[in-house]
Scaffold this motif. Sequence first.
Motif, mmCIF file in Angstrom:
data_model
loop_
_atom_site.group_PDB
_atom_site.id
_atom_site.type_symbol
_atom_site.label_atom_id
_atom_site.label_comp_id
_atom_site.label_asym_id
_atom_site.label_seq_id
_atom_site.Cartn_x
_atom_site.Cartn_y
_atom_site.Cartn_z
ATOM 1 N N ALA A 1 0.842 -1.202 0.000
ATOM 2 C CA ALA A 1 0.000 0.000 0.000
ATOM 3 C C ALA A 1 0.877 1.252 0.000
ATOM 4 O O ALA A 1 0.638 2.196 -0.757
ATOM 5 C CB ALA A 1 -0.932 -0.007 1.199
ATOM 6 N N ALA A 2 1.911 1.251 0.839
ATOM 7 C CA ALA A 2 2.777 2.420 0.932
ATOM 8 C C ALA A 2 3.439 2.690 -0.422
ATOM 9 O O ALA A 2 3.538 3.836 -0.864
ATOM 10 C CB ALA A 2 3.829 2.206 2.010
ATOM 11 N N TRP A 3 3.855 1.645 -1.082
ATOM 12 C CA TRP A 3 4.509 1.827 -2.370
ATOM 13 C C TRP A 3 3.580 2.346 -3.436
ATOM 14 O O TRP A 3 4.002 2.922 -4.425
ATOM 15 C CB TRP A 3 5.162 0.522 -2.835
ATOM 16 C CG TRP A 3 6.560 0.512 -2.372
ATOM 17 C CD1 TRP A 3 7.029 -0.021 -1.213
ATOM 18 C CD2 TRP A 3 7.678 1.107 -3.030
ATOM 19 N NE1 TRP A 3 8.370 0.210 -1.117
ATOM 20 C CE2 TRP A 3 8.794 0.892 -2.207
ATOM 21 C CE3 TRP A 3 7.850 1.789 -4.230
ATOM 22 C CZ2 TRP A 3 10.060 1.347 -2.541
ATOM 23 C CZ3 TRP A 3 9.117 2.240 -4.563
ATOM 24 C CH2 TRP A 3 10.199 2.019 -3.723
ATOM 25 N N ARG A 4 2.306 2.096 -3.247
ATOM 26 C CA ARG A 4 1.349 2.611 -4.231
ATOM 27 C C ARG A 4 0.878 4.006 -3.854
ATOM 28 O O ARG A 4 -0.035 4.541 -4.457
ATOM 29 C CB ARG A 4 0.173 1.660 -4.342
ATOM 30 C CG ARG A 4 0.557 0.411 -5.088
ATOM 31 C CD ARG A 4 -0.619 -0.515 -5.234
ATOM 32 N NE ARG A 4 -0.331 -1.527 -6.239
ATOM 33 C CZ ARG A 4 0.476 -2.551 -6.058
ATOM 34 N NH1 ARG A 4 1.079 -2.709 -4.910
ATOM 35 N NH2 ARG A 4 0.694 -3.431 -7.009
ATOM 36 N N GLY A 5 1.478 4.565 -2.832
ATOM 37 C CA GLY A 5 1.194 5.958 -2.508
ATOM 38 C C GLY A 5 0.055 6.159 -1.532
ATOM 39 O O GLY A 5 -0.370 7.288 -1.307
ATOM 40 N N TYR A 6 -0.450 5.086 -0.933
ATOM 41 C CA TYR A 6 -1.513 5.260 0.052
ATOM 42 C C TYR A 6 -0.919 5.727 1.372
ATOM 43 O O TYR A 6 0.217 5.397 1.700
ATOM 44 C CB TYR A 6 -2.269 3.936 0.246
ATOM 45 C CG TYR A 6 -3.110 3.595 -0.939
ATOM 46 C CD1 TYR A 6 -4.249 4.324 -1.228
ATOM 47 C CD2 TYR A 6 -2.748 2.561 -1.797
ATOM 48 C CE1 TYR A 6 -5.017 4.033 -2.337
ATOM 49 C CE2 TYR A 6 -3.508 2.263 -2.909
ATOM 50 C CZ TYR A 6 -4.647 3.001 -3.173
ATOM 51 O OH TYR A 6 -5.405 2.719 -4.275
ATOM 52 N N ARG A 7 -1.723 6.466 2.138
ATOM 53 C CA ARG A 7 -1.251 6.911 3.451
ATOM 54 C C ARG A 7 -1.454 5.789 4.450
ATOM 55 O O ARG A 7 -2.572 5.351 4.674
ATOM 56 C CB ARG A 7 -2.033 8.129 3.898
ATOM 57 C CG ARG A 7 -1.745 9.330 3.044
ATOM 58 C CD ARG A 7 -2.505 10.515 3.574
ATOM 59 N NE ARG A 7 -2.747 11.432 2.473
ATOM 60 C CZ ARG A 7 -3.834 12.178 2.355
ATOM 61 N NH1 ARG A 7 -4.774 12.120 3.269
ATOM 62 N NH2 ARG A 7 -3.965 12.973 1.326
#
Length: 312
Positions: free
Chosen positions: A185-191
């Motif tokens: 998730a972090a790598w896809r730009g989610y907070r």
Amino acid sequence: MIEDACRISVVIPLFNEEEGLAELHRRLVDVLSPMEGGFEIIFVDDGSTDNSFEVLRGIHQKTPNVRVLRLRRNVGKAAALSVGFRNSRGDIILTLDADLQDVPEEIPRLLAKIDEGYDLVSGWKVHRQDSWLKTAPSWLFNRVTNFLSGTHLHDINCGFKAYRKEVIREICLYGELHRYIPVQAAWRGYRVGEVEVVHASRRYGRSKYGPHRFYRGFFDLLTVLFLTRYFRRPLHFFGMLGSIFLTGGLAINLYITYLRFRHGHIMERYPLLFLGVLLMVVGIQLVTTGFLGEMITSMHNESDDIIRERLE
Ligand code: UDP
Ligand code: MG
């Protein structure tokens, strides 16, 4: 009956957890009922061999808002979660373990953090009620994963999490990849945020995982790093590796050619010759693999999932 859309879906993967299910359901309902927007509880019975499914059938018949998905065989927690995710209708999806180690009363705190604007909120079991045989490998796992992936979470693998539905649509879940959901998730730009949660000890049944999981988990981390960092540009990865091999092989073979012209023979450098040829062949293969990867990636159209907000 459940209305088609609701605000909260609770997804619970379970494997042989018959003793705790009734209590878990009761406590969940107590917590969720006062909330606005409606909820559903999805139990994913991951091929249990005990009475779990019968217990769930009983709960389903007696109470509303409960859905039970019984899998044909035990496929593991990640796959069970992913089935639950695909079948969820809520805007916010919560997951928790079925063994009552995750305390349902903590749900409002996770939701509050989501309301602050986070897309994924992970529980952090500050005072973890497990033996050191689990906590020690887990500590190492968190350190290594944070270091390699650049996330900053204390308890990446906590089963207690809340997601906005966009996040779970994009996550790749099979095998044991559930451990790396926050990394993906972090790598896809989610907070990605975290909240301290209370953790209870296991009262019934026994743990389904031993320390061996971290050994396999390492390969899963490689998969995730590869999928997140290089998925959209395979040639960067394979091309770089391939060029190193190719250059090395080429240098060796040029040296061998030089010897041949200078001395008329290659001065017994046969092992070196083989190494040079091998490096070149492997290098060419790696570069070709990179191109194939690019072709596969280019077939997947870029999606709009990367847009966070629109002002139009
Ligand atoms: N679980 C599952 N499928 C499996 C193994 C486990 O659905 O093949 C569920 C299990 O029933 C529990 C959760 O995953 O709800 C976490 O498992 P467990 O409590 O055994 O792990 P631990 O808390 O010991 O790490
Ligand atoms: Mg547990």
